[in-house]
Design an enzyme around this catalytic site. Structure first.
Site, PDB file in Angstrom:
ATOM      1  N   GLU A  44     -15.510  12.575  -3.671  1.00 24.38           N
ATOM      2  CA  GLU A  44     -15.950  11.206  -3.396  1.00 24.38           C
ATOM      3  C   GLU A  44     -17.470  11.169  -3.425  1.00 24.38           C
ATOM      4  O   GLU A  44     -18.126  11.935  -2.721  1.00 24.38           O
ATOM      5  CB  GLU A  44     -15.441  10.712  -2.045  1.00 24.38           C
ATOM      6  CG  GLU A  44     -15.860   9.264  -1.768  1.00 24.38           C
ATOM      7  CD  GLU A  44     -15.495   8.780  -0.374  1.00 24.38           C
ATOM      8  OE1 GLU A  44     -15.404   7.558  -0.173  1.00 24.38           O
ATOM      9  OE2 GLU A  44     -15.316   9.633   0.539  1.00 24.38           O
ATOM     10  N   ASP A 118     -23.044   0.862  -4.317  1.00 28.60           N
ATOM     11  CA  ASP A 118     -24.070  -0.171  -4.386  1.00 28.60           C
ATOM     12  C   ASP A 118     -23.944  -0.893  -5.730  1.00 28.60           C
ATOM     13  O   ASP A 118     -23.984  -0.258  -6.786  1.00 28.60           O
ATOM     14  CB  ASP A 118     -25.458   0.475  -4.273  1.00 28.60           C
ATOM     15  CG  ASP A 118     -26.566  -0.535  -4.035  1.00 28.60           C
ATOM     16  OD1 ASP A 118     -26.474  -1.656  -4.574  1.00 28.60           O
ATOM     17  OD2 ASP A 118     -27.537  -0.202  -3.326  1.00 28.60           O
ATOM     18  N   ASP A 154     -15.577  -4.521  -3.379  1.00 29.68           N
ATOM     19  CA  ASP A 154     -15.341  -5.914  -3.013  1.00 29.68           C
ATOM     20  C   ASP A 154     -16.177  -6.841  -3.895  1.00 29.68           C
ATOM     21  O   ASP A 154     -16.112  -8.051  -3.751  1.00 29.68           O
ATOM     22  CB  ASP A 154     -15.702  -6.149  -1.550  1.00 29.68           C
ATOM     23  CG  ASP A 154     -17.204  -6.021  -1.318  1.00 29.68           C
ATOM     24  OD1 ASP A 154     -17.790  -5.016  -1.762  1.00 29.68           O
ATOM     25  OD2 ASP A 154     -17.798  -6.931  -0.704  1.00 29.68           O
ATOM     26  N   THR A 191     -11.649   2.708   3.582  1.00 32.62           N
ATOM     27  CA  THR A 191     -12.950   3.147   4.086  1.00 32.62           C
ATOM     28  C   THR A 191     -13.358   2.235   5.227  1.00 32.62           C
ATOM     29  O   THR A 191     -12.733   1.198   5.484  1.00 32.62           O
ATOM     30  CB  THR A 191     -14.022   3.069   2.975  1.00 32.62           C
ATOM     31  OG1 THR A 191     -14.343   1.692   2.736  1.00 32.62           O
ATOM     32  CG2 THR A 191     -13.535   3.707   1.677  1.00 32.62           C
ATOM     33  N   TYR A 193     -15.993   0.349   5.258  1.00 35.24           N
ATOM     34  CA  TYR A 193     -16.370  -0.921   4.640  1.00 35.24           C
ATOM     35  C   TYR A 193     -15.141  -1.741   4.274  1.00 35.24           C
ATOM     36  O   TYR A 193     -15.103  -2.954   4.466  1.00 35.24           O
ATOM     37  CB  TYR A 193     -17.201  -0.668   3.375  1.00 35.24           C
ATOM     38  CG  TYR A 193     -18.655  -0.382   3.628  1.00 35.24           C
ATOM     39  CD1 TYR A 193     -19.495  -1.345   4.202  1.00 35.24           C
ATOM     40  CD2 TYR A 193     -19.216   0.843   3.282  1.00 35.24           C
ATOM     41  CE1 TYR A 193     -20.839  -1.089   4.428  1.00 35.24           C
ATOM     42  CE2 TYR A 193     -20.561   1.106   3.507  1.00 35.24           C
ATOM     43  CZ  TYR A 193     -21.367   0.143   4.071  1.00 35.24           C
ATOM     44  OH  TYR A 193     -22.688   0.407   4.298  1.00 35.24           O
ATOM     45  N   GLU A 194     -14.145  -1.072   3.748  1.00 34.27           N
ATOM     46  CA  GLU A 194     -12.937  -1.778   3.324  1.00 34.27           C
ATOM     47  C   GLU A 194     -12.263  -2.463   4.500  1.00 34.27           C
ATOM     48  O   GLU A 194     -11.811  -3.614   4.385  1.00 34.27           O
ATOM     49  CB  GLU A 194     -11.979  -0.781   2.666  1.00 34.27           C
ATOM     50  CG  GLU A 194     -10.760  -1.404   2.032  1.00 34.27           C
ATOM     51  CD  GLU A 194      -9.937  -0.390   1.251  1.00 34.27           C
ATOM     52  OE1 GLU A 194      -8.836  -0.752   0.813  1.00 34.27           O
ATOM     53  OE2 GLU A 194     -10.415   0.752   1.067  1.00 34.27           O
TER      54      GLU A 194
END
Length: 211
Positions: A44, A118, A154, A191, A193-194
């Site tokens: 990753e 990013d 996203d 994650t 963020y997810e």
């Protein structure tokens, strides 16, 4: 997002160099010997605080996972999470993943994960996007002949850009999901963020492509 400085990070990394491997370039072509098995290796890029890889390592004990994170203040949080989880098939690298070919030999990796990278939305920053063709070139070299790039975001613009980039590079799109969570994939590991984006009702996109 600016990360809070952790003055104890250097000492922590030195004390846990069996987990956060220093001098990653020294192990190019030798990663299975570091894991002491011949399981496939999944990497990753931008592992953040480690939730995704810890979940994946638990879900797939017969796969070796390596997380790469350049921010020292973040990777120590990931390392703490790994230590708490007691998984034995996960290592971390506090490195800049500008060129994976410095750390991995040809065909050494089975799968690459790009999670919420990013988007670098300005055109002049296109070369920094992790799905730009110069990155795809290095992925192709270090991945096994059947290797895959699994990409989640996203950002609709980055997702569309990446699909075009994959196609123009001659990659085969094996999955294109325009709303991942509607699929209710039981194997999907989120994650940090997810989780945050999904809680706000934002759509999550996922693709899986091979060379």
């Amino acid at each position: 997002m600016r990360q809070r400085n952790k003055p104890w990070a250097d000492d922590f990394l030195k004390d846990n160099d069996q987990l956060v491997i220093p001098n990653a370039m020294d192990y190019k072509g030798k990663w299975q010997s570091v894991f002491k098995n011949d399981y496939p290796i999944h990497v990753e890029i931008g592992t953040g605080k480690g939730q995704f890889l810890v979940g994946m390592a638990k879900q797939h004990p017969n796969i070796n996972f390596i997380g790469i994170e350049v921010a020292k203040s973040i990777i120590v949080s990931a390392a703490e999470k790994v230590l708490d989880s007691e998984v034995g098939n996960l290592l971390l690298l506090n490195e800049d993943a500008a060129d994976l070919r410095e750390m991995f030999a040809e065909n050494e990796i089975d799968t690459i994960y790009l999670n919420f990278s990013d988007p670098w939305p300005k055109s002049r920053h296109e070369k920094r996007r992790l799905t730009y063709h110069t990155f795809l070139e290095q992925y192709k070299e270090v991945l096994d002949t059947k290797g895959k790039v699994i990409f989640k975001t996203d950002n609709r613009g980055l997702f569309e850009y990446s699909l075009v980039s994959f196609n123009e590079f001659g990659m085969k799109l094996e999955e294109v999901s325009l709303d991942l969570h509607v699929m209710e994939d039981p194997l999907n590991i989120m994650t940090e963020y997810e989780e945050k984006f999904a809680a706000k009702g934002q759509v999550i996109y996922r693709s899986r492509a091979s060379f």
